[in-house]
Design a protein around this motif. Structure first.
Motif, mmCIF file in Angstrom:
data_model
loop_
_atom_site.group_PDB
_atom_site.id
_atom_site.type_symbol
_atom_site.label_atom_id
_atom_site.label_comp_id
_atom_site.label_asym_id
_atom_site.label_seq_id
_atom_site.Cartn_x
_atom_site.Cartn_y
_atom_site.Cartn_z
ATOM 1 N N CYS A 71 3.094 -10.006 1.158
ATOM 2 C CA CYS A 71 2.001 -9.712 0.499
ATOM 3 C C CYS A 71 1.402 -11.227 -0.013
ATOM 4 C CB CYS A 71 1.830 -8.933 -0.734
ATOM 5 S SG CYS A 71 2.053 -7.175 -0.090
ATOM 6 N N GLU A 95 0.785 -1.274 -0.175
ATOM 7 C CA GLU A 95 0.008 -0.095 -0.054
ATOM 8 C C GLU A 95 0.568 1.226 -0.069
ATOM 9 O OE1 GLU A 95 -2.785 -0.132 3.071
ATOM 10 O OE2 GLU A 95 -3.972 -1.807 2.471
ATOM 11 N N LYS A 96 1.932 1.388 1.067
ATOM 12 C CA LYS A 96 2.761 2.502 0.887
ATOM 13 C C LYS A 96 3.823 2.400 0.114
ATOM 14 C CE LYS A 96 0.657 4.030 5.425
ATOM 15 N NZ LYS A 96 1.176 4.204 6.806
#
Length: 802
Positions: free
Chosen positions: A193, A172-173
């Motif tokens: 992930c 996400e980041k």
């Protein structure tokens, strides 16, 4: 490639498009971002209500933006719909690209469906973040929008070319480096992930995970996804609807709304649109090239502005320092006057002090002497001197009473400095905005002659900011005499009538305003027709008939008329003092488009028609631009030098168009020097041999051989030299852009130089051992010789038509 990156990013999320869809306005959105910015509308605005009312025929209905109040008046961002019970007002957020997006009013229900298959709220509408057009979705929802497979392919290629190390697509980041790729999911995973999103159990256990590099290769080699129809998802696009401008499948043609439309083959339209896009890109590429050149010009202007600013500041400081120096000099002069007055006052007062001191001492001595005499007791002796003493006392008293005790000088200085005019001038010191106008430019394309009249046109320079109140046009008498004013006024075109036939006139123009007069323009040399019965001929650049030039009936009368101009005929030279710039010094038949001397054909007579002759240029040497060691004589037709070093001299006439030939004779040739003959720019070096720099094209020759030289490069050594009495010919063919040399009517070597373009002046370099002269042949500004007078090589070329 980096400049293209903004084209590949979603205007909502600011990241690269993922599963992009094409809106009816031709803009793109990520499928997930499109779902995020959906907004519910009232029931009355739904597509069903529109169709029921007979107000819509399209699958998508654009909303009335005024009614829906989509935009925030404060910042022109996107706002939420207000006033509807079904759509409560929600705060909006800004994406990385500055676009305001609508968060979903309710959390989306948990589902395993893709964003395209997930249901959308009923009566939803979407607003394009780029063009702000809004439309209501039909029952198909986001599935009704076609997917942009081309954009996906471009993004894949771009990311593959940019990514040195493949990154995880689910972080996400800060994306971590990918460790595996799932061939079935077509997704790169890092280890955290992969464990979280792709566990090795259940249906996912059968997926094949490969290293990222292998996955990149397999992705690159995988077949391109075929675009399917939005109305019939199982059908591929096979045709192109010309009316709707979109690909369609065969079911759309048989059952759908495209059944009555004109369609064409998909491949043919694909090639056609590619060709159209390529042509459009060519035009855009030209604009981009012009923009780059314009940016370079602007950057040069920035540098020039900075340089001019430094120069102007230095000038301003120098002017102010000059004023300060003048003020200091005046201050010193005034102080000197004050010191002089001071010394004068002190001298007068000191002289008076000295005089009074001496007088007082004499008076005091007399008083003491008289007191001592009074003390004497001898009457007879006292009476003997008393009368004399009484007279001395009275005389001394009278001397003190004649202004002796009054100061001869006052203590005040009778000087008062009046500085108010200077202070006022200093306060009024400012920059003068009005300047002398710029030099006008003669427009050759609008200048012409007809019979014994001449039309001249001029204009101000394009970047000139100083206005001109009027212009002064001057002509000479057609015989090299003084210039006279033939027109004064605001017009920029004038026709002068009543000139002599078969005469050469010099014309120039200058501008004026309240501040002063500009410098003269370059001199335009023009020739009138031979006689009144000569047939009409038109120059390649006629005067536009829609312009009305100011017409003067006689060059030295005051009669002025406004009449339409007409194209004319003449030969034009363009001069700039102290040199000349000849634009059409050769025959019009040689310089007209499509005509040159090579295309003329035989037979030729002893005295052929003037149009069939080669122009033999006549000129004098220019003392103004020559080196100081150059010695000119014979009305500037003969040249030699006072130095043993080579020195350069130019001819007065310059050439930029046409075919020109001239000859120079060697009057003196001692000690086997090597003079050079050729052409040069006006700024050629004058203290070295001709051809040493890049501003000259020359042949230098001694008594045995010759060489061609340009930019200090020596080529084509050729046997055969010069002696006293030899003739050197120069043939400058600006139609073919080449330069050829001749010695004693024979061509010396091959064509010396090609690709010769621009403005050239005849040039010679020599030392004190050489003296040369131009041929004293002249007819007005140039001389026309019969064919037999020309070099044999030129004659043969002309007869063969080569």
């Amino acid at each position: 490639m980096e400049e293209m990156e903004e084209e590949l990013k979603c205007p909502v999320c600011g990241s690269f498009y993922r599963e992009p869809i094409i809106l009816p306005c031709s803009h793109n959105l990520c499928q997930a971002c499109a779902r995020n910015i959906l907004v519910q509308t009232p029931e009355s605005e739904s597509p069903q209500s529109h169709r029921a009312a007979g107000s819509g025929v399209s699958d998508y209905d654009y909303l009335d933006l005024d009614k829906m109040s989509l935009y925030s008046e404060a910042d022109s961002g996107y706002g939420s719909y207000g006033g509807f019970a079904s759509a409560p007002t929600t705060p909006c957020q800004k994406s990385p690209n500055g676009v305001r997006v609508f968060p979903p009013a309710m959390p989306p229900p948990a589902t395993h469906l893709s964003p395209a298959l997930a249901p959308v709220p009923r009566n939803s509408c979407i607003t394009c973040p780029q063009c702000h057009r809004s439309l209501i979705l039909d029952d198909r929802g986001l599935r009704g929008f076609p997917k942009n497979r081309v954009l996906e392919g471009v993004i894949d290629r771009y990311q593959q070319s940019k990514a040195a190390a493949l990154k995880c697509q689910l972080c996400e980041k800060a994306p971590k480096e990918a460790t595996v790729m799932c061939e079935q999911c077509d997704v790169f995973y890092c280890d955290p992930c992969r464990l979280r999103c792709h566990p090795p159990r259940g249906p996912l256990a059968k997926h094949r995970l490969v290293p990222p590099a292998q996955g990149r290769v397999s992705r690159r080699l995988s077949p391109r996804k075929v675009s399917t129809c939005t109305d019939h998802e199982l059908e591929n696009h096979s045709m192109y609807c010309v009316q709707c401008k979109m690909p369609v499948c065969y079911q759309c043609l048989e059952e759908g709304k495209h059944s009555s439309h004109e369609v064409k083959a998909l491949g043919a339209m694909w090639k056609l649109h590619k060709s159209q896009l390529s042509q459009a890109l060519n035009g855009l590429s030209d604009r981009a090239k012009e923009a780059k050149e314009f940016l370079v010009q602007l950057r040069n202007m920035v540098q020039q502005i900075q340089e001019n600013s430094v120069e102007f500041e230095a000038c301003l400081v120098a002017q102010c320092d000059a004023l300060i120096d003048a003020l200091n000099r005046r201050k010193a002069q005034l102080l000197a006057r004050v010191n002089k007055e001071h010394e004068h006052k002190l001298k007068v007062v000191r002289d008076q002090i000295s005089h009074c001191t001496v007088k007082l001492r004499q008076t005091t001595g007399l008083m003491e002497y008289c007191l001592e005499v009074i003390k004497e007791n001898d009457p007879s002796g006292f009476l003997q001197i008393s009368d004399a003493l009484i007279r001395r006392v009275h005389l001394t008293e009278d001397q003190w009473g004649k202004g002796t005790l009054t100061p001869r000088m006052t203590t005040d200085f009778d000087l008062s400095l009046d500085n108010s005019p200077l202070l006022q001038s200093i306060h009024q010191l400012d920059f003068v905005q009005v300047k002398v106008p710029a030099t006008p430019i003669l427009q050759l394309e609008e200048c012409c002659t007809h019979n014994n009249s001449a039309t001249l046109s001029w204009k101000q320079p394009p970047l000139s900011t100083v206005p001109a109140d009027g212009y002064i046009l001057e002509l000479d008498d057609g015989n090299g005499g003084q210039f006279r004013e033939v027109y004064v006024g605001k017009e920029t075109m004038c026709t002068v009538d009543g000139l002599h036939f078969n005469s050469t006139y010099n014309a120039r123009v200058k501008a004026f305003n309240k501040t002063g007069v500009s410098p003269y323009s370059k001199t335009l040399v023009l020739q009138t027709s031979e006689d009144t019965d000569s047939e009409e001929q038109t120059l390649p650049f006629p005067v536009p008939s829609e312009r009305l030039p100011l017409r003067r009936m006689s060059p030295f009368s005051s009669t002025l008329n406004l009449q339409p101009s007409f194209p004319g005929r003449s030969y034009f030279d363009f001069r700039s003092s102290p040199h000349q710039l000849s634009l059409h010094s050769s025959l019009q038949s040689l310089n007209a488009p499509g005509c040159n001397f090579e295309t003329q054909s035989a037979p030729y007579s002893q005295l052929v028609d003037i149009k069939k002759l080669l122009a033999v240029a006549w000129f004098a040497f220019d003392p103004g631009s020559a080196h100081s060691d150059i010695i000119l004589s014979n009305d500037n037709l003969t040249v030699t030098c006072s130095s043993y070093d080579d020195r350069v001299v130019l001819g007065k006439t310059g050439f930029s168009k046409g075919v020109h030939y001239w000859e120079l004779t060697v009057d003196r040739y001692d000690n086997h020097p090597d003079p050079a003959f050729g052409v040069a720019r006006m700024d050629v070096m004058k203290d070295v041999m001709l051809g040493k720099d890049d501003k000259a094209w020359a042949m230098y020759v001694d008594n045995n051989r010759s060489w061609f030289m340009h930019n200090n490069s020596h080529t084509n050594r050729t046997e055969g030299g010069i002696t006293k009495g030899a003739t050197v010919g120069v043939l400058l063919d600006l139609n073919r852009k080449n330069l050829t040399f001749f010695i004693n009517d024979e061509q010396q070597g091959p064509i010396a130089f090609d690709n010769v373009e621009g403005l050239f002046f005849p040039a010679v370099s020599l030392n004190r051992n050489v003296q040369v002269s131009t041929l004293p042949l002249r007819l007005n500004s140039c001389c026309w010789l019969p064919v037999q007078r020309l070099p044999r090589a030129v004659q043969s070329n002309r007869r063969e038509g080569s």
